[in-house]
Design a protein around this motif. Sequence first.
Motif, PDB file in Angstrom:
ATOM      1  N   SER A 159      18.750  15.459  88.766  1.00  0.00           N
ATOM      2  CA  SER A 159      19.116  14.145  89.014  1.00  0.00           C
ATOM      3  C   SER A 159      19.300  13.703  90.364  1.00  0.00           C
ATOM      4  O   SER A 159      19.127  14.827  91.139  1.00  0.00           O
ATOM      5  N   ARG A 160      19.854  12.807  90.838  1.00  0.00           N
ATOM      6  CA  ARG A 160      20.050  12.324  92.312  1.00  0.00           C
ATOM      7  C   ARG A 160      21.062  13.221  92.810  1.00  0.00           C
ATOM      8  O   ARG A 160      20.947  13.685  94.028  1.00  0.00           O
ATOM      9  N   THR A 161      22.211  13.683  92.058  1.00  0.00           N
ATOM     10  CA  THR A 161      23.315  14.251  92.515  1.00  0.00           C
ATOM     11  C   THR A 161      23.443  15.761  92.023  1.00  0.00           C
ATOM     12  O   THR A 161      24.300  16.348  92.214  1.00  0.00           O
ATOM     13  N   GLY A 162      22.661  16.200  91.060  1.00  0.00           N
ATOM     14  CA  GLY A 162      22.784  17.488  90.308  1.00  0.00           C
ATOM     15  C   GLY A 162      21.500  18.253  89.640  1.00  0.00           C
ATOM     16  O   GLY A 162      20.457  17.511  89.778  1.00  0.00           O
ATOM     17  N   VAL A 163      21.597  19.507  89.546  1.00  0.00           N
ATOM     18  CA  VAL A 163      20.470  20.302  89.310  1.00  0.00           C
ATOM     19  C   VAL A 163      20.966  21.326  88.301  1.00  0.00           C
ATOM     20  O   VAL A 163      22.155  21.821  88.210  1.00  0.00           O
ATOM     21  N   GLY A 164      20.064  21.653  87.148  1.00  0.00           N
ATOM     22  CA  GLY A 164      20.015  22.685  86.580  1.00  0.00           C
ATOM     23  C   GLY A 164      19.120  23.625  87.117  1.00  0.00           C
ATOM     24  O   GLY A 164      18.110  23.541  87.174  1.00  0.00           O
ATOM     25  N   ILE A 165      19.690  24.976  87.331  1.00  0.00           N
ATOM     26  CA  ILE A 165      18.569  26.175  87.738  1.00  0.00           C
ATOM     27  C   ILE A 165      18.695  27.431  86.682  1.00  0.00           C
ATOM     28  O   ILE A 165      19.499  27.686  86.330  1.00  0.00           O
ATOM     29  N   SER A 166      17.454  27.863  86.460  1.00  0.00           N
ATOM     30  CA  SER A 166      17.431  28.953  85.730  1.00  0.00           C
ATOM     31  C   SER A 166      17.112  30.094  86.659  1.00  0.00           C
ATOM     32  O   SER A 166      16.138  30.032  87.612  1.00  0.00           O
ATOM     33  N   LEU A 167      17.880  31.359  86.510  1.00  0.00           N
ATOM     34  CA  LEU A 167      17.559  32.487  87.397  1.00  0.00           C
ATOM     35  C   LEU A 167      17.530  33.618  86.575  1.00  0.00           C
ATOM     36  O   LEU A 167      18.202  33.631  85.500  1.00  0.00           O
ATOM     37  N   SER A 168      16.696  34.491  86.995  1.00  0.00           N
ATOM     38  CA  SER A 168      16.714  35.886  86.477  1.00  0.00           C
ATOM     39  C   SER A 168      17.934  36.994  86.609  1.00  0.00           C
ATOM     40  O   SER A 168      18.015  37.091  88.090  1.00  0.00           O
ATOM     41  N   PRO A 169      18.888  37.389  85.894  1.00  0.00           N
ATOM     42  CA  PRO A 169      19.802  38.297  86.203  1.00  0.00           C
ATOM     43  C   PRO A 169      19.397  39.722  86.630  1.00  0.00           C
ATOM     44  O   PRO A 169      19.892  40.238  87.548  1.00  0.00           O
ATOM     45  N   SER A 194      26.660  23.688  94.770  1.00  0.00           N
ATOM     46  CA  SER A 194      27.699  24.181  94.203  1.00  0.00           C
ATOM     47  C   SER A 194      27.735  24.454  92.777  1.00  0.00           C
ATOM     48  O   SER A 194      27.320  23.497  92.117  1.00  0.00           O
ATOM     49  N   VAL A 195      27.651  25.740  92.281  1.00  0.00           N
ATOM     50  CA  VAL A 195      27.558  26.174  90.852  1.00  0.00           C
ATOM     51  C   VAL A 195      28.885  25.472  90.403  1.00  0.00           C
ATOM     52  O   VAL A 195      29.928  25.859  90.835  1.00  0.00           O
ATOM     53  N   VAL A 196      28.877  24.656  89.280  1.00  0.00           N
ATOM     54  CA  VAL A 196      29.909  24.233  88.436  1.00  0.00           C
ATOM     55  C   VAL A 196      30.109  24.814  87.266  1.00  0.00           C
ATOM     56  O   VAL A 196      31.369  24.612  86.513  1.00  0.00           O
ATOM     57  N   ARG A 197      29.267  25.226  86.489  1.00  0.00           N
ATOM     58  CA  ARG A 197      29.286  25.662  85.324  1.00  0.00           C
ATOM     59  C   ARG A 197      27.978  26.684  84.794  1.00  0.00           C
ATOM     60  O   ARG A 197      26.804  26.517  85.355  1.00  0.00           O
ATOM     61  N   ILE A 198      28.428  27.599  84.032  1.00  0.00           N
ATOM     62  CA  ILE A 198      27.319  28.417  83.417  1.00  0.00           C
ATOM     63  C   ILE A 198      27.061  27.613  82.341  1.00  0.00           C
ATOM     64  O   ILE A 198      27.526  27.570  81.236  1.00  0.00           O
ATOM     65  N   ARG A 199      25.684  27.023  81.872  1.00  0.00           N
ATOM     66  CA  ARG A 199      25.317  26.239  80.928  1.00  0.00           C
ATOM     67  C   ARG A 199      24.778  27.071  79.863  1.00  0.00           C
ATOM     68  O   ARG A 199      25.366  26.417  78.749  1.00  0.00           O
ATOM     69  N   SER A 200      23.900  28.169  79.942  1.00  0.00           N
ATOM     70  CA  SER A 200      23.682  28.876  78.907  1.00  0.00           C
ATOM     71  C   SER A 200      23.320  30.453  79.356  1.00  0.00           C
ATOM     72  O   SER A 200      22.792  30.594  80.501  1.00  0.00           O
ATOM     73  N   TRP A 201      23.802  31.247  78.503  1.00  0.00           N
ATOM     74  CA  TRP A 201      23.481  32.597  78.767  1.00  0.00           C
ATOM     75  C   TRP A 201      24.250  33.632  77.499  1.00  0.00           C
ATOM     76  O   TRP A 201      25.269  33.454  77.271  1.00  0.00           O
ATOM     77  N   ASP A 202      23.485  34.520  77.125  1.00  0.00           N
ATOM     78  CA  ASP A 202      23.824  35.409  76.220  1.00  0.00           C
ATOM     79  C   ASP A 202      23.067  36.736  76.490  1.00  0.00           C
ATOM     80  O   ASP A 202      21.932  36.719  77.237  1.00  0.00           O
ATOM     81  N   SER A 203      23.506  37.998  75.930  1.00  0.00           N
ATOM     82  CA  SER A 203      22.785  39.180  76.282  1.00  0.00           C
ATOM     83  C   SER A 203      21.150  39.058  75.554  1.00  0.00           C
ATOM     84  O   SER A 203      20.389  40.101  75.924  1.00  0.00           O
ATOM     85  N   GLU A 204      20.848  38.050  74.547  1.00  0.00           N
ATOM     86  CA  GLU A 204      19.658  38.057  74.048  1.00  0.00           C
ATOM     87  C   GLU A 204      18.619  37.106  74.850  1.00  0.00           C
ATOM     88  O   GLU A 204      17.287  37.218  74.928  1.00  0.00           O
ATOM     89  N   LEU A 241      21.144  29.924  82.896  1.00  0.00           N
ATOM     90  CA  LEU A 241      21.132  28.458  83.312  1.00  0.00           C
ATOM     91  C   LEU A 241      22.265  28.155  83.956  1.00  0.00           C
ATOM     92  O   LEU A 241      23.383  28.006  83.299  1.00  0.00           O
ATOM     93  N   LEU A 242      22.326  27.607  85.130  1.00  0.00           N
ATOM     94  CA  LEU A 242      23.575  27.177  85.806  1.00  0.00           C
ATOM     95  C   LEU A 242      23.482  25.661  86.275  1.00  0.00           C
ATOM     96  O   LEU A 242      22.538  24.981  86.586  1.00  0.00           O
ATOM     97  N   GLY A 243      24.613  24.973  85.868  1.00  0.00           N
ATOM     98  CA  GLY A 243      24.969  23.657  86.301  1.00  0.00           C
ATOM     99  C   GLY A 243      25.289  23.475  87.770  1.00  0.00           C
ATOM    100  O   GLY A 243      26.438  24.016  87.950  1.00  0.00           O
ATOM    101  N   CYS A 244      24.741  22.489  88.488  1.00  0.00           N
ATOM    102  CA  CYS A 244      25.275  22.484  89.927  1.00  0.00           C
ATOM    103  C   CYS A 244      25.341  21.089  90.259  1.00  0.00           C
ATOM    104  O   CYS A 244      24.538  19.966  89.903  1.00  0.00           O
TER     105      CYS A 244
END
Length: 182
Positions: free
Chosen positions: A62-72, A116-126, A131-134
């Motif tokens: 969005s204009r002020t936020g981003v969802g990023i996916s990264l490889s652990p 700035s990372v503000v939340r972990i949007r999704s992740w589990d061991s599977e 996915l981080l919300g920033c």
Amino acid sequence: LAPGYRLSGGPADETDEDDPRTESPVPMTQHDKRWVGRVTCELPARILTYEGWARVIVKDLSRTGVGISLSPVRLGIAREAGLAHLARQLAQIMPEKVQIEFDPHRLGQTVTRTLSVVRIRSWDSETTDILLGCTLSSPITEEEAVALNLALPYHGETPAEAQERLDLNQRLHATGPGPESS
């Protein structure tokens, strides 16, 4: 992670009580406005961690936020780690303010922000990725949205209106300035 970050297990869906898109008698707060004007995409980017540059995929913007996916795995984060452990590991490898470059192979440093990372949007061991919300340090400008080829709506604008504006800006950019009048 930024102060006040939130842990959230699993992707937002119809049952996610934290998702402001679901029916709720509570008015939308400033925090909930992160969903306003968000565009789904698959855009390459990179972030600067304590260990150096790491490739990520922008999943929504969005204009002020981003969802990023990264490889652990690329960041050395244990796959079997629980959510609280994951948050601690992320805090050890990522500064509170993280530099991000959008589509750096195509655009270089044209579209760069601090997030700035503000939340972990999704992740589990599977799952494969985290996915981080920033939040972004400053809004994405219209020129940057055109460079990214994304129709980012302004507040109150429909996606169709945003797409029409993007198409017009791309046509104007492609043709260059018109002849000067005398």
